[in-house]
Enzyme design. Sequence first.
Site, short mmCIF file in Angstrom:
data_model
loop_
_atom_site.label_atom_id
_atom_site.label_comp_id
_atom_site.label_asym_id
_atom_site.label_seq_id
_atom_site.Cartn_x
_atom_site.Cartn_y
_atom_site.Cartn_z
N SER A 1 0.83 -1.22 0.00
CA SER A 1 0.00 0.00 0.00
C SER A 1 0.86 1.26 0.00
O SER A 1 0.57 2.23 0.68
CB SER A 1 -0.94 -0.02 1.21
N LYS B 1 1.25 -5.43 5.00
CA LYS B 1 1.69 -6.15 6.20
C LYS B 1 1.66 -5.34 7.49
O LYS B 1 1.76 -5.90 8.57
CB LYS B 1 3.05 -6.81 5.97
N TYR C 1 7.92 8.07 3.63
CA TYR C 1 9.10 8.80 4.13
C TYR C 1 9.79 9.62 3.04
O TYR C 1 10.83 10.24 3.30
CB TYR C 1 10.10 7.80 4.75
N GLY D 1 10.87 14.83 -3.38
CA GLY D 1 9.73 15.09 -4.24
C GLY D 1 9.65 14.17 -5.43
O GLY D 1 10.23 13.09 -5.45
N GLU E 1 17.73 18.57 -7.61
CA GLU E 1 18.48 17.48 -6.95
C GLU E 1 19.60 17.02 -7.86
O GLU E 1 19.67 17.42 -9.03
CB GLU E 1 17.53 16.33 -6.60
N ASP F 1 10.20 -8.74 0.22
CA ASP F 1 9.29 -9.89 0.17
C ASP F 1 8.79 -10.19 -1.25
O ASP F 1 8.72 -11.35 -1.66
CB ASP F 1 8.06 -9.65 1.06
N HIS G 1 22.21 6.40 -0.52
CA HIS G 1 21.99 7.85 -0.49
C HIS G 1 23.18 8.48 0.21
O HIS G 1 23.60 8.01 1.27
CB HIS G 1 20.68 8.18 0.24
N ARG H 1 24.05 10.49 -7.57
CA ARG H 1 24.29 9.91 -6.25
C ARG H 1 25.42 8.92 -6.14
O ARG H 1 26.10 8.84 -5.12
CB ARG H 1 23.01 9.17 -5.81
N HIS I 1 19.60 2.85 0.22
CA HIS I 1 18.43 3.69 0.03
C HIS I 1 17.43 3.13 -0.98
O HIS I 1 16.22 3.16 -0.74
CB HIS I 1 18.92 5.06 -0.45
N GLU J 1 9.00 0.22 -6.60
CA GLU J 1 10.41 -0.13 -6.36
C GLU J 1 10.69 -1.62 -6.54
O GLU J 1 11.81 -2.02 -6.86
CB GLU J 1 10.82 0.33 -4.95
N ARG K 1 19.75 5.28 -10.33
CA ARG K 1 18.52 6.07 -10.50
C ARG K 1 18.77 7.56 -10.35
O ARG K 1 19.46 8.00 -9.42
CB ARG K 1 17.50 5.63 -9.44
N SER L 1 11.68 7.86 -8.84
CA SER L 1 10.98 6.62 -8.48
C SER L 1 9.50 6.83 -8.17
O SER L 1 8.67 6.01 -8.56
CB SER L 1 11.66 5.92 -7.32
P1 FAD Z 1 6.53 1.24 -0.76
O1 FAD Z 1 6.09 2.63 -0.66
O2 FAD Z 1 7.72 0.85 0.00
O3 FAD Z 1 5.32 0.30 -0.32
C1 FAD Z 1 5.51 -1.09 -0.16
C2 FAD Z 1 4.29 -1.65 0.52
O4 FAD Z 1 4.33 -3.07 0.48
C3 FAD Z 1 4.16 -1.28 1.97
O5 FAD Z 1 2.81 -0.99 2.23
C4 FAD Z 1 4.57 -2.56 2.70
O6 FAD Z 1 4.05 -2.68 3.99
C5 FAD Z 1 4.00 -3.58 1.76
N1 FAD Z 1 4.58 -4.94 1.85
C6 FAD Z 1 5.87 -5.29 1.69
N2 FAD Z 1 5.99 -6.63 1.80
C7 FAD Z 1 4.75 -7.11 2.02
C8 FAD Z 1 4.22 -8.42 2.23
N3 FAD Z 1 4.99 -9.52 2.27
N4 FAD Z 1 2.89 -8.55 2.43
C9 FAD Z 1 2.07 -7.47 2.45
N5 FAD Z 1 2.53 -6.22 2.27
C10 FAD Z 1 3.85 -6.04 2.05
N6 FAD Z 1 11.74 8.65 -4.28
C11 FAD Z 1 11.44 9.75 -5.00
O7 FAD Z 1 11.10 9.65 -6.18
N7 FAD Z 1 11.50 10.97 -4.40
C12 FAD Z 1 11.85 11.16 -3.10
O8 FAD Z 1 11.86 12.26 -2.61
C13 FAD Z 1 12.19 10.01 -2.35
N8 FAD Z 1 12.57 10.12 -1.05
C14 FAD Z 1 12.80 8.99 -0.32
C15 FAD Z 1 13.11 9.11 1.03
C16 FAD Z 1 13.26 7.98 1.82
C17 FAD Z 1 13.60 8.11 3.26
C18 FAD Z 1 13.11 6.70 1.23
C19 FAD Z 1 13.27 5.46 2.06
C20 FAD Z 1 12.83 6.57 -0.12
C21 FAD Z 1 12.67 7.71 -0.91
N9 FAD Z 1 12.37 7.61 -2.26
C22 FAD Z 1 12.10 8.74 -2.99
C23 FAD Z 1 12.12 6.31 -2.87
C24 FAD Z 1 10.61 6.09 -2.93
O9 FAD Z 1 10.02 6.59 -1.76
C25 FAD Z 1 10.24 4.64 -3.10
O10 FAD Z 1 10.97 4.06 -4.14
C26 FAD Z 1 8.76 4.50 -3.41
O11 FAD Z 1 8.00 5.19 -2.44
C27 FAD Z 1 8.37 3.04 -3.46
O12 FAD Z 1 6.98 2.95 -3.55
P2 FAD Z 1 6.31 1.52 -3.63
O13 FAD Z 1 4.86 1.75 -3.67
O14 FAD Z 1 6.94 0.76 -4.71
O15 FAD Z 1 6.76 0.80 -2.27
C1 SIN Z 2 15.88 12.82 -1.30
O1 SIN Z 2 15.01 13.60 -0.91
O2 SIN Z 2 17.08 13.08 -1.27
C2 SIN Z 2 15.47 11.48 -1.81
C3 SIN Z 2 15.10 11.59 -3.21
C4 SIN Z 2 15.08 10.24 -3.87
O3 SIN Z 2 15.43 9.24 -3.28
O4 SIN Z 2 14.73 10.23 -5.04
#
Ligand code: FAD
Ligand code: SIN
Length: 534
Positions: free
Chosen positions: A12, A35, A45, A49, A114, A221, A242, A289, A350, A374, A385, A390
Amino acid sequence: MSKFYDVIVVGSGIAGLSFALKVSEAGYRVAIITKKNSAESNTNYAQGGIAAVTSQTDDVEMHVADTLDAGDGLCDEQAVREILKDGSSSIDELIKRGVDFSQLGDGRVSLGKEGGHSKRRILHVRDITGKAIEQALVNSIEISEKIDTLEHYFAVELITSQKIGGKGLSLPQTNRVLGLYALDTQRGMVETFRAGAVLMATGGIGQIYQYTTNPFIATGDGIAMAYRAGVEVQNMEFIQFHPTAFYSKNSSDRFLISEAVRGEGAILRNLNGEAFMFKYDERKDLAPRDIVARAIDYEMKQTGARHVWLDTREIGRKELFSRFPNIYAYCGSHGIDLEKDMIPVVPAAHYLCGGVKTNLNSETSLSGLYACGEVACTGLHGANRLASNSLLEAVVMANRGAGAVSKYLEENTSDLGELPAWQDGDVRDSDERVVLLHNWDEVKRTMWDYVGIVRTTKRLERARNRIQTLDREINEYYWNFKVDESLLELRNMISVAGLVIDCALQRKESRGLHYVLDHVDKLDEAINTMARRL
Ligand code: FAD
Ligand code: SIN
């Protein structure tokens, strides 16, 4: 008795929620399995942007060029063009769902900068962009009548026609996904879910490293599950570190200090207070990066320092406070005043550039299984990247995947009947839990020490031996013990750690984020050394 949905979405974050909304709007019944609580995700987190071309002085070809440059020759150029061209419409969609991007005083959208971007093109909500997006999407999900959100459900294993071998079902010729098993972590029961199609949106793998910016959910997972089901996985060697996570001596937590802070003028300094990025790249502190993280690593090794400094003192209080309130508050709570003090920073694991291989419809190599966000590898990021690409990729690919899944469901019978129930092991032994905890630490330390920013073949081989031993141990447990969340996560972490190491050993070159001393070109090294001395 199993539950049936047209589509099951695992995860989610931005990818899973965007996809679920689109598919439900096409009329399908969707379950989101997640989960923890819905908002807990890497998305929540995100700070800096979301990159997209929205200004008159920018154009998609420039964004494409920056992405290709960061990706160090390994991006799929078609994927890059196709994904980035949908940037502006994806932003419109997020705004429609309620994301209120920060604006300048005159009402124009505020665009951040950035590393690796030749233009200001990062839309943001101050420095809590991810939280704002996550909240808007969760709100939209809550009012949808077609979506059930099952919090505290842990997806354990995919069910495929090949795996169950047609027990009592009349199955199609080609192998396809039929559903999955998920553990209700609050009741300790594994349930069977049938589905026409499944989306894997489980995010990244940062938790396999000792120091990471990722929250606890990022245990790989989805990749492990897909891999066990025979699905193609690629580019796992490209782990993005990062450059600037907050350094704390007493904790392994690594709070992110957004790259956008450097975008507004902050500079890196070594412990002698000297700026150093000019020695490594003409873009200095805003180089991509991989370059900045390696430069910090090099500076730290040269002096034996445990961190470097990020100097924000020139930015000014008003800007710091209004643009970065979250970072300002975090540093303040650790006794650091951004106008007077410098921030101790270190690189931390990261982002995973590789993952489950998909095409531009988010289809994986297994019929009926989709992946985006991701967890997926579309070819956008190549070997490294570009910052803030992302979140954008996740929204664009969720939309494309939702279109493809609708077509798939029209063409394929979705419910093929009852599926076999989960067979659990029966051993419960709390003493053995200590061993699991120990193994958890060992994976994280092994990956940090031997599969980090700068690698050698010898260290990678050492890591492979350790991870193989852990893999044998965990599999013994798995088949005998009653499953719980920590056992499942550890098994998945070991499995993805093994994939990272195998991919790293297979790539016999240094490229992008995969920097192996044995494969550093002698000429490159001589040039780099000279450049450092200038
Ligand atoms: P996620 O947002 O990680 O969601 C994964 C979901 O899967 C979660 O709900 C989790 O609980 C669930 N899950 C996992 N395993 C299971 C399982 N076995 N069963 C059920 N549920 C499960 N990217 C940018 O483009 N810009 C930014 O500014 C940026 N800043 C970042 C800052 C931080 C601190 C971090 C950690 C990352 C940042 N990124 C940024 C990267 C970006 O946030 C992620 O790549 C992106 O949010 C991933 O989205 P997602 O939906 O693929 O996964
Ligand atoms: C950050 O704000 O530096 C994270 C941006 C990203 O991971 O794309």
